[in-house]
Structures are given as C-alpha cells and as structure tokens.
Design a protein around this motif. Sequence first.
Motif, PDB file in Angstrom:
ATOM      1  N   CYS A   1      -5.936  -0.313  -2.969  1.00 31.44           N
ATOM      2  CA  CYS A   1      -6.124  -1.379  -3.977  1.00 31.44           C
ATOM      3  C   CYS A   1      -5.966  -2.759  -3.344  1.00 31.44           C
ATOM      4  O   CYS A   1      -6.781  -3.658  -3.580  1.00 31.44           O
ATOM      5  CB  CYS A   1      -5.114  -1.238  -5.111  1.00 31.44           C
ATOM      6  SG  CYS A   1      -5.448   0.032  -6.306  1.00 31.44           S
ATOM      7  N   ASP A   2      -4.910  -2.916  -2.561  1.00 33.99           N
ATOM      8  CA  ASP A   2      -4.645  -4.213  -1.928  1.00 33.99           C
ATOM      9  C   ASP A   2      -5.777  -4.610  -0.976  1.00 33.99           C
ATOM     10  O   ASP A   2      -6.209  -5.768  -0.963  1.00 33.99           O
ATOM     11  CB  ASP A   2      -3.313  -4.187  -1.173  1.00 33.99           C
ATOM     12  CG  ASP A   2      -2.110  -4.121  -2.111  1.00 33.99           C
ATOM     13  OD1 ASP A   2      -2.270  -4.334  -3.336  1.00 33.99           O
ATOM     14  OD2 ASP A   2      -1.001  -3.824  -1.610  1.00 33.99           O
TER      15      ASP A   2
ATOM     16  N   ARG B   1      -2.069   2.252  -3.690  1.00 28.59           N
ATOM     17  CA  ARG B   1      -1.691   0.840  -3.638  1.00 28.59           C
ATOM     18  C   ARG B   1      -2.259   0.147  -2.390  1.00 28.59           C
ATOM     19  O   ARG B   1      -2.769  -0.968  -2.460  1.00 28.59           O
ATOM     20  CB  ARG B   1      -0.161   0.730  -3.658  1.00 28.59           C
ATOM     21  CG  ARG B   1       0.376  -0.649  -3.540  1.00 28.59           C
ATOM     22  CD  ARG B   1       0.071  -1.420  -4.775  1.00 28.59           C
ATOM     23  NE  ARG B   1       0.627  -2.743  -4.675  1.00 28.59           N
ATOM     24  CZ  ARG B   1       0.853  -3.492  -5.702  1.00 28.59           C
ATOM     25  NH1 ARG B   1       0.579  -3.058  -6.906  1.00 28.59           N
ATOM     26  NH2 ARG B   1       1.328  -4.691  -5.546  1.00 28.59           N
TER      27      ARG B   1
END
Length: 186
Positions: free
Chosen positions: A117-118, A114
């Motif tokens: 991804c961010d 995550r």
Amino acid sequence: MCEVHAIKDADTIRLISHLLSIRVSKQMSDVWNIGINLALRISDLLSIQFSDIQGDRLILRESKTGKVANIQLNAKAQILINDIKLRHPNHVYLFQSYRSRQTKYRKPKPLTRRAVCDAFRLVGEELNLNLGTHSMRKTRGYMLYQKTQDLGRVMKMLRHSQESATLRYIGITQDEIDCDFKELEL
C-alpha cells in the motif's frame, strides 16, 4: 481511505511499473506486474507460495470467498515468476519479505499489505492517481472488458456474482454507458 480506480491506459500501467522499480524496489514492481496479470485480491496475491504454482497454472483457495482460483499463467507472468525464483531460489513465498536482518532467523513471511500500500501510494501521489492494491485487479478487469465487451467473462475472471458490482468495480460509469447508447446507432 480513498477509493482506488482502474488504470485505463497501457502507457500509465508501464510507467507505474517503472516508477515502482526505481523509487521503491524491483520486488514492488514485480508485485504490480504479476498482480495486474493475475487479478487477485492483494491478500491472495501476497500469500502465493511457489508450491501453489504447478507448471503454467496457479491454484489457490481465495481467503475472502473460499473459492478455488485455478489461473492459467500467461507468458509475462511465467517469465516474472521464473525470474523471481532464480533470484531467490530458497524462498517459500513468491513475494517473500527478506530485507530485514531478523527474517534470516524467523519463519518466512510474505510482504505485508501495508508495505505494498505504501509503495503504491508513493507512486500514485507522484502521478496524481488514486493508486492502491486493488488497482491491479480493477485494471485487469477494465482492460478485459475493453478488449472483449463481455461482462460475463470479466465477472468470471474476477469471480463476481453480480453485474452491477462488476461494472462499478472496473469503473464503467453511467456516463460511459450513456455515451455508448448515443454513439451506437443501428
């Protein structure tokens, strides 16, 4: 979730690395640079432990397929890995989470998918690109194909079993294939 693409330009690859470094962190830039050189799925990339690196080779079992990936590290990957090891000699993971104060008292963990991804999405938005964690793997496959025109080599590197999946994966479209047939007259 939108589909991400291979980055097809070397200058853009370098720009992404630079923007990750200044907008997010050196660690995210390292994820991009090493990821683009290893062509691993993000789950496997983030799970790399320093003990998986033996000399100039990375040996690990892929989580999705169970296949063993035995990867020769190129000079750039070796330099980046050695730099990370020098900066963080006590880390277990190549991309270890270390910013939270709580991590000092807990078992080491890698960065999360995550978080990567961010970071990639932030830079992708700035460059108006569909940039994601799979962009590294797709870019490596695309660049190898452009260099060699050998789909078999790309399939082997990505550990794919079907040509059609590999072509679609690296972003070789029917329009590009049609153009090749039109332009190459024998």
